[in-house]
Each structure stands twice: as C-alpha cells, then as structure tokens.
Design an enzyme around this catalytic site. Structure first.
Site, PDB file in Angstrom:
ATOM      1  N   VAL B  36       1.207  -1.316  -0.379  1.00 34.66           N
ATOM      2  CA  VAL B  36       0.161   0.062  -0.089  1.00 34.66           C
ATOM      3  C   VAL B  36       0.240   1.383  -0.181  1.00 34.66           C
ATOM      4  O   VAL B  36       2.080   1.462   0.692  1.00 34.66           O
ATOM      5  CB  VAL B  36      -0.769   0.420   1.126  1.00 34.66           C
ATOM      6  CG1 VAL B  36      -1.431   1.217   1.207  1.00 34.66           C
ATOM      7  CG2 VAL B  36      -2.157  -0.650   1.031  1.00 34.66           C
ATOM      8  N   ASP B  37       0.320   2.150  -0.801  1.00 29.38           N
ATOM      9  CA  ASP B  37       1.206   3.624  -0.527  1.00 29.38           C
ATOM     10  C   ASP B  37       0.118   4.511  -0.207  1.00 29.38           C
ATOM     11  O   ASP B  37       0.988   5.723   0.164  1.00 29.38           O
ATOM     12  CB  ASP B  37       1.646   3.868  -2.241  1.00 29.38           C
ATOM     13  CG  ASP B  37       2.324   2.928  -3.233  1.00 29.38           C
ATOM     14  OD1 ASP B  37       3.803   2.403  -2.035  1.00 29.38           O
ATOM     15  OD2 ASP B  37       1.918   1.882  -4.294  1.00 29.38           O
ATOM     16  N   ALA B  38      -1.038   4.354  -0.019  1.00 33.05           N
ATOM     17  CA  ALA B  38      -1.452   5.672  -0.072  1.00 33.05           C
ATOM     18  C   ALA B  38      -2.801   4.905   1.101  1.00 33.05           C
ATOM     19  O   ALA B  38      -3.395   3.526   1.283  1.00 33.05           O
ATOM     20  CB  ALA B  38      -2.237   6.108  -0.484  1.00 33.05           C
ATOM     21  N   ARG B 257      -3.302  -0.013  -4.956  1.00 31.43           N
ATOM     22  CA  ARG B 257      -2.268   0.211  -3.754  1.00 31.43           C
ATOM     23  C   ARG B 257      -2.844   1.322  -3.403  1.00 31.43           C
ATOM     24  O   ARG B 257      -1.920   2.099  -2.364  1.00 31.43           O
ATOM     25  CB  ARG B 257      -0.899   1.049  -4.900  1.00 31.43           C
ATOM     26  CG  ARG B 257       0.153  -0.557  -5.680  1.00 31.43           C
ATOM     27  CD  ARG B 257       1.050  -0.050  -5.703  1.00 31.43           C
ATOM     28  NE  ARG B 257       2.323   0.053  -4.630  1.00 31.43           N
ATOM     29  CZ  ARG B 257       2.773  -0.714  -3.551  1.00 31.43           C
ATOM     30  NH1 ARG B 257       2.628  -2.454  -4.045  1.00 31.43           N
ATOM     31  NH2 ARG B 257       3.572  -0.209  -2.939  1.00 31.43           N
TER      32      ARG B 257
END
Lengths: 317, 317
Positions: B36-38, B257
């Site tokens: 995960v990026d956010a 993501r």
C-alpha cells in the site's frame, strides 16, 4: 380492473378509453349506481379541498342516502380523530356519523388492538393529535406528537438522550412539526426496544395541506424513519386494505358491491382495486386527466369524472 | 475482496476466517503495509469519536508518514468544510493539510462544478454550514441550511409558500435542525423547478452525533426527501466512488495500492471495494465483531482489527 360491467351502449361510446377506463356518462352511470350498495369516499380532493367544500357534494350525498346507499369516508389524513372528522363534516353542513368515518389515525389504533398490543406498553407518535386521540379511545398511552413539537436536542459530550423503554410501537403519520428530537426518539425506540412495532398511517408523498399547494405528506416522515432505522413499516392506511375488515364487519356489503371514489391513483384507486371494489376517480383533487392517461400510469380506475356531483347530475338526466 | 495477498504464513494462521477476512496480525501486517502507498481513513469511529481522539492515532499517522505513505481522510460527515476539518485535526494535535481531506460537503460542491452547474443558479441546502461553505468556495450561492433552522410554516388558506425558482440543485446532508419548512422548500424546488438536481452527501442511517449514542444520519433526511418527491438522489459520499477521481488526480496512486480504513461496512468498506482498494475494518466505531461475522453480512473487508494503532503496534513487534 374489477367487475367491469359492459353493455352494448358502453362499449360503443366514444367516452371509453382504450384502457377500459370509462368516463362517467349518462349512459353508464345507472349501471354503476345499480351495481353498488356502498360508496366509499376519500375526503380531501373529493369532499373538500382544505376547508372548502367541493360544489354539489352535500346534494349528491343526500341523494345517495335517500336511495339507500351506504356511505363511508375513508381518509389517509391522520391529523384528526373520527370525532374531529365528524365535527368537520357538520361544520360544512354535512351530517355524517363517526361510525361512517375510517381515518388512518383510527386504523393505527385498531391495528394495535387487533394484534393484542398490551395496554401497559406505550406508543410513540410522530404525527398529530388525531393519532393520540384514537390511541386514547382504544385504551393506549401515546407519547410524543404535538407535545414534542418544540423540543430541541443537546448534541453535547456525555449528554444521553433518554427514551422510554416501555414504548412497544412507533406510529408515524403526517407531522408538520417534525424535528430531530422526534426522529431520534422514534429511531431509538425502534432500534433499541426489543420487538418495537413500526406503524405508518400511510405513505402519501404529498398532500394539500393548504388549498393553494401541496406539501410533504406522511410518506416523507415515514421514509425518514425508514432511513434511520433501516426498517420497513406496517402501513394501515390506503392502499393497504387493513381497514376493509372493519368496513365489512360494520356494513355487511361484499366488496364487489362497493365503489371507492377518490382523487389519488396510488392510494384511493389502488386501495379499491386491492380490496376488489369498483373504482371511480374524480379529477377534483391531485390527479389530472393527463396523469390518468399517461402511458406510464398503470393504475386504471373503472370510471373517472370531474367531481362527485357528476353522479347526481348524470343520474338526473 | 480485492487483490488479496496470500502467503503460506497467512493461509496457515488461525486468524483467518472462513470468509477470507483476516484479523490483522504480526504475520500479515507487513504484507498489507508493503502493498500500500496510500492509506485512506474514515474519521469518526476511526480517528476520533465525537470530540475524543482514539488512542494511539497520532503516533500511527506519524509513523505512516515517516515511512512515505500518503494519508487521506475521507469522511461522509458534511457538517464541516475541509478547512473546518483541518482545524479539528489541529485542535486534537494532528497536523493535516486541507488537501488531504475529502468530505462529502466538498464532494457535493465538486459534483456541481464537474457537471458545469451554472453559477447563476442557486443551491438549496438541507444540512449544515460545511456544505454552504464548500459551495461558496466553489463559487456557488447556497440557500437554506442553518439560516432556516428556526423557520416555521403557515398552514393557512390562501397563504402560498414561496420558493426561489432559480434553485437548480437541492443538496441534502445530515441536518439536526431539519423541519417542515426545509422539507417543503426542498420538495417544491425538486418538484417544480425544471431539471433541479437532487444531491445527497451520503445515506448513513445513523452516526455518533454524541459519544454516548447514535442519532439519525443523513440517510434519514435524504429518505424524507425521497419520500416527498418520489425521486432518488445522486449520492456523492461513500460508498459512491465519486470522490475517487479527485483522489487519483491528486495523489497519483493506483487504487490497488490504496487501503481504505473505516469502521462502517456499508459505507467505508463498500467504498474501498467499489473503488478497487484494499480494505481494513476497525472495530473502534459502529461495527462490532459479531456484526462483521454475522452470516447476514455480505460486506467482507480484507482485514479487520480493533483500532488504527494496531498497525503501529503489530509492525513494531
């Protein structure tokens, strides 16, 4: 469509629409009249508009009575009790007995009675005085209604909104004094009191609260409580046929020999059809001829005419 | 279920339920974190409850930022504007920029803007100041809201309730000061102004207006207007993915993501799933573990845990 009487004259006339709904005429009025022992009338938009009697109504009702027809007034308006309705009729110069009136306020109380709702349980009301009076007459304790009209909520940390745990039913009708207090009260009862009943007097979207325009109807307040509780109500007013059992008991007329006269397709005419009555739409209320004849309309009465007094006029020809 | 990362460790663990929803654990937290990026957070029941911060939230958000994760706050609460939300975060000791906040009040204004709603048309609001402020910021003229809180109607013969014919949209959100005046105003605009839009910030049935109990949510007021207008609204808040377009534009992170973290199955988790995000349910708000695991529940998050700070704690082990 129920029990349509077809004669050669009728089928030949230009007044019959493709759908089978007939314009009431000098040719078909006698056939309707002779096939019916009881006329069921909606009130608002049929008998009166707001506080104004519709032309020719008293004479028409008088003629029907004189010919031995039974008269019944079936209204979704829950703001008044039957007694208050009888007074309104009298004040407009029409003599009607309380026993001839079936209001959705009465229906709500009768629903509880028929279902053996215990008298030690209370009923929370979002609606008018008519509901509270009918509950009292049926032996029940009502809370809310006009008494809570000016109540405000406190949305503060650590302040708890208290509700009566002995409320076993919430009755929702038209309430021009609806507020967040009442919405929260009704919602808490329905969400937290085990087995609490949710009763709607009716679900009319709008109604003629004043003579000049329509206003949100009971359907507005009922939907609000559906929205907050994620529950669906038991509807006791039109088009539900709950009241028909009482009518049958009192009047001993088979539904096929009744004619429901009303100004709304989705309540009055549907109610008549659901119950197996003949149906007559009058255009003196909310429904226009173009709405009736719009292809999207699927609710077709047996007959339609401009107003109740047409019955008198056409029979007299 | 979206993009579920499955490792031998995870499938072997007893914390995985039959449905595929996994309890967040020391074994699977890294896999979630790395994929995960956010992180998208709901606020009420996740970050705070009423005016009270949930334990460990500031430290968890700080850790996520320090590891380069983007943070977004997506809330259905329309009572505040984004600016007012940023202030609330600051007052609780969390530094959040206005650009990281996506409230349903902002979404309502953005819906109008994206659909080229003309600025010479007005917007009638059943809801709070947050909606009116976002409308102003977007260049629109809002009517109603808090200003109409104490207005009463006159149900008298010949009195006409006037409404502004230039209202081209009615926005409905949570309104603790809902009354018959506002309901009639919104209803008249929607029934009589040609092409008038009906926009709902969201349809949450209830919400924690106070820390001790739930109160009717925007879903209550929205349903009321559905009831009186017989129309269905355009919903801009969760679970509608309308806000996702803005999120994608601003953050340039693919939805696969992103992880949506929320306390509600029917808004937060469904929103995440509708948008193609990973989903994490926290039990610090309205949903209990038994509701999650009830056979009638069809909305299953990828992960669940008791509160946001578990992410920090489990990663730290």
């Amino acid at each position: 469509m129920n029990s349509k009487t077809t004669t050669t004259t009728e089928t030949a006339t230009a007044t019959e629409s493709a759908s089978g709904t007939q314009l009431l005429s000098a040719q078909n009025v006698a056939s309707l009249f002779n096939s019916v022992d009881a006329f069921l009338f909606d009130c608002d938009g049929v008998i009166w508009k707001g506080d104004k009697l519709i032309d020719g109504v008293p004479q028409t009702l008088e003629m029907l009575r004189s010919k031995g027809k039974k008269l019944v007034f079936v209204t979704n308006n829950s703001s008044k009790s039957r007694g208050q309705y009888a007074q309104k009729f009298h004040s407009l110069g029409i003599s009607v007995s309380q026993d001839e009136i079936f209001s959705s306020s009465f229906a709500a109380a009768m629903y509880l009675k028929l279902n053996n709702f215990p008298t030690d349980k209370k009923v929370y009301v979002i609606g008018g005085e008519g509901i509270l009076e009918e509950l009292r007459l049926a032996g029940y304790t009502g809370l809310g209604g006009p008494e809570d009209a000016e109540k405000r909520v406190e949305l503060k940390s650590n302040s708890l909104f208290e509700h009566d745990k002995s409320v076993g039913a919430v009755v929702v009708g038209l309430d021009p004094y609806v507020n967040y207090y009442k919405l929260q009260y009704g919602t808490l009862c329905l969400r937290e009191n085990p087995g609490c009943l949710f009763i709607a007097t009716n679900r009319d979207a709008v109604g003629h609260m004043t003579d000049l325009q329509e206003w949100p109807g009971a359907g507005c307040m009922v939907a609000a409580i559906c929205g907050s509780t994620e529950r669906e109500p038991i509807v006791v007013g039109k088009p539900s046929t709950f009241m028909m059992d009482f009518l049958l008991q009192r009047f001993e007329v088979s539904t096929s020999r009744m004619c429901m006269v009303g100004d709304r397709l989705d309540t009055d005419i549907l109610f008549g059809q659901n119950a197996g009555c003949k149906t007559l739409l009058v255009l003196s209320g909310v429904t226009t001829q173009s709405t009736l004849q719009d292809p999207s309309n699927k609710i077709l009465p047996d007959y339609y005419t401009s107003q109740v007094s047409d019955i008198l006029e056409l029979l007299g020809r």
